[in-house]
Write an enzyme that holds these catalytic residues in place. Structure first.
Site, PDB file in Angstrom:
ATOM      1  N   ASP A 236      26.839-106.757   2.066  1.00 16.67           N
ATOM      2  CA  ASP A 236      26.965-108.212   2.084  1.00 16.67           C
ATOM      3  C   ASP A 236      28.261-108.572   2.812  1.00 16.67           C
ATOM      4  OD1 ASP A 236      24.751-108.308   0.257  1.00 16.67           O
ATOM      5  OD2 ASP A 236      26.151-107.780  -1.343  1.00 16.67           O
TER       6      ASP A 236
ATOM      7  N   ASP B 130      22.050-107.442   4.734  1.00 11.78           N
ATOM      8  CA  ASP B 130      21.819-107.671   3.312  1.00 11.78           C
ATOM      9  C   ASP B 130      22.214-109.119   3.011  1.00 11.78           C
ATOM     10  OD1 ASP B 130      21.005-107.086   0.759  1.00 11.78           O
ATOM     11  OD2 ASP B 130      22.817-106.052   0.184  1.00 11.78           O
TER      12      ASP B 130
ATOM     13  N   ASP C 249      26.956-112.239  -2.375  1.00  9.27           N
ATOM     14  CA  ASP C 249      26.275-111.883  -3.612  1.00  9.27           C
ATOM     15  C   ASP C 249      27.266-111.887  -4.770  1.00  9.27           C
ATOM     16  OD1 ASP C 249      23.925-111.713  -2.234  1.00  9.27           O
ATOM     17  OD2 ASP C 249      23.590-109.575  -2.552  1.00  9.27           O
TER      18      ASP C 249
ATOM     19  N   ARG D 143      16.869-117.588  -1.022  1.00 12.42           N
ATOM     20  CA  ARG D 143      18.010-117.280  -1.886  1.00 12.42           C
ATOM     21  C   ARG D 143      19.234-118.142  -1.578  1.00 12.42           C
ATOM     22  NH1 ARG D 143      17.943-110.609  -1.902  1.00 12.42           N
ATOM     23  NH2 ARG D 143      15.773-110.368  -2.526  1.00 12.42           N
TER      24      ARG D 143
HETATM   25 CA    CA Z   1      23.599-107.379  -1.726  1.00 12.41          CA
END
Ligand code: CA
Ligand code: CA
Length: 424
Positions: free
Chosen positions: A204, A243, A247, A302
């Site tokens: 990330d 990714d 997060d 997301r």
């Molecule tokens: Ca991740």
């Protein structure tokens, strides 16, 4: 290493020279500004003494500054765009690694679709991939210690291909930085992920992992020059090298994300990354995050997907593009509050897609506007998506908000002020 630290430590601070509002690097999260203001609040490195103020222009300098001084308050000023991705993917590959051999060995026609590659030995193509990936992992990840402010200087500061790890620490501020997503040089093939298999990637742009009191403000997250549309396909599946953008996982708590731009990406933000019993034990009662005045533009999904946490999302502007899937993911034991937001959907996109139900969990949605019209997101979801009925009423009322703007004013406000390079 000692020499590098010495050079860094003598760099003085003269905020006026930066063309930035004096003192931005010592600003703290305002009282009451989202979940990161809870308890002791978030001050980052505001209390740094002169020997713990660094100005960096390279990845090596940045990592050295992070590692210097333990958890003493520190301010790291980032000047210009720093390449964090190394000279090339080849530079991370171990001797013997050969992607052609990898494709030959694990092709579904020969390997099948029922066995993962996790048991493959070190000298196999997968073993060599793992070792190569470990080299990249060590290079592009940077661990941020407690009591730190990382702030971009001026209007063009940021990182290409960095993965900021805010892991197991308290009190971090990250502001005014543009993050161009890291590209995983060595995605792993998982034949058992969906019926068709999947290429899975790590890294990330930033991850908040088991940390508390984190303020992400005026940052930009984007795939930039490497959108998914440029990625190849192998075994009939996209060779996914990205990714998440940000997060927030593993019991992280008290996070405020304000005035950021999240752009041009697929899987953007996870709040909680698993439904498993082990993860639930860590996440339950935590993952409290506030998102306000952010731009979410041209994303697939997301924004965020929520598990467990009490997430407050207000005054954000969501601009959907081609390939839009959903904005809010309603996951296990989540308690999302989404209020006073604006959504701009293209023709053909349905307002019922803004919410996506993954698990039975309540949600509060009020005073949201879709293409300029006040819209009950839960009612339109339940009408348009049969069999996925969402229940209204998250069961809590956010108290940590400093200013709520009229939803109709949000596109203009966020359009002019969100993202890196706009700190004032
Ligand atoms: Ca991740
Ligand atoms: Ca490079």
């Amino acid at each position: 290493m000692g020499c590098t630290a010495l050079v860094l430590a003598v760099t003085g601070t003269t905020p006026a020279q930066a063309g930035q509002r004096a003192g931005a690097e010592r600003q703290v999260l305002p009282a009451g500004d989202g979940w990161a203001a809870y308890g002791a609040g978030t001050t980052g490195g505001a209390a740094a003494d002169r020997s713990h103020v660094y100005t960096v222009t390279t990845w090596e300098q940045f990592k050295a500054a992070l590692a210097d001084g333990g958890s003493a308050p520190k301010i790291i000023r980032v000047r210009g765009t720093i390449d964090a991705d190394g000279p090339s993917c080849d530079s991370f590959a171990v001797p013997g690694y050969d992607f052609g051999a990898y494709l030959a060995k694990y092709a579904p026609e020969s390997w099948g679709r029922t066995t993962t590659l996790d048991g493959e030995p070190a000298d196999s193509p997968e073993g060599l991939r793992r070792a190569s990936a470990a080299n990249q992992d060590a290079y592009i990840k940077a661990e941020v210690p407690a009591n730190t402010t990382v702030i971009g200087v001026g209007k063009d500061a940021g990182f290409n291909g960095a993965s900021l790890q805010i892991k197991g620490v308290d009190n971090v501020i990250v502001r005014n930085l543009r993050f161009e997503s890291p590209l995983d040089c060595f995605p792993q093939w998982d034949p058992t992920d969906t019926a068709d298999g999947n290429w899975n990637s790590e890294y990330d742009s930033a991850v908040v992992y088991g940390s508390t009191h984190v303020w992400m403000d005026h940052d930009t997250f984007t795939d930039g020059d490497h959108p998914d549309s440029t990625l190849p396909y192998y075994f009939g599946r996209i060779y996914e090298q990205h990714d998440g953008e940000l997060d927030i996982v593993k019991g992280a708590d008290y996070v405020t994300a304000s005035w950021n731009a999240f752009e041009d990406h697929d899987k953007t933000i996870l709040v909680g990354n698993s439904d498993s019993a082990a993860t639930a034990a860590v996440d339950r009662g935590h993952l409290k995050v506030t998102f306000h005045h952010n731009l979410f533009r041209n994303l697939v999904e997301r924004a965020p997907r929520v598990r467990f946490g009490q997430v407050d999302s207000y005054n954000n502007h969501f601009v959907a593009g081609d390939g839009y899937s959903y904005s809010y993911g309603i996951g296990m034991e989540s308690q999302l509050v989404a209020e006073h937001n604006a959504f701009t959907l293209p023709a053909g996109a349905k307002a019922g897609s803004i919410l996506k139900k993954w698990k039975e969990a309540p949600v509060t949605a009020a005073d949201n506007y879709v293409n300029g019209r006040r819209t009950d997101l839960i009612a339109v979801h339940n009408a348009e998506v049969p069999g996925e009925t969402l229940q209204s009423g998250a069961g809590w009322t956010p108290a940590l908000r400093t200013r709520v703007d009229p939803a109709r004013a949000v596109p203009g406000l966020v359009g002019h002020r969100a993202g890196a390079g706009r700190l004032g």
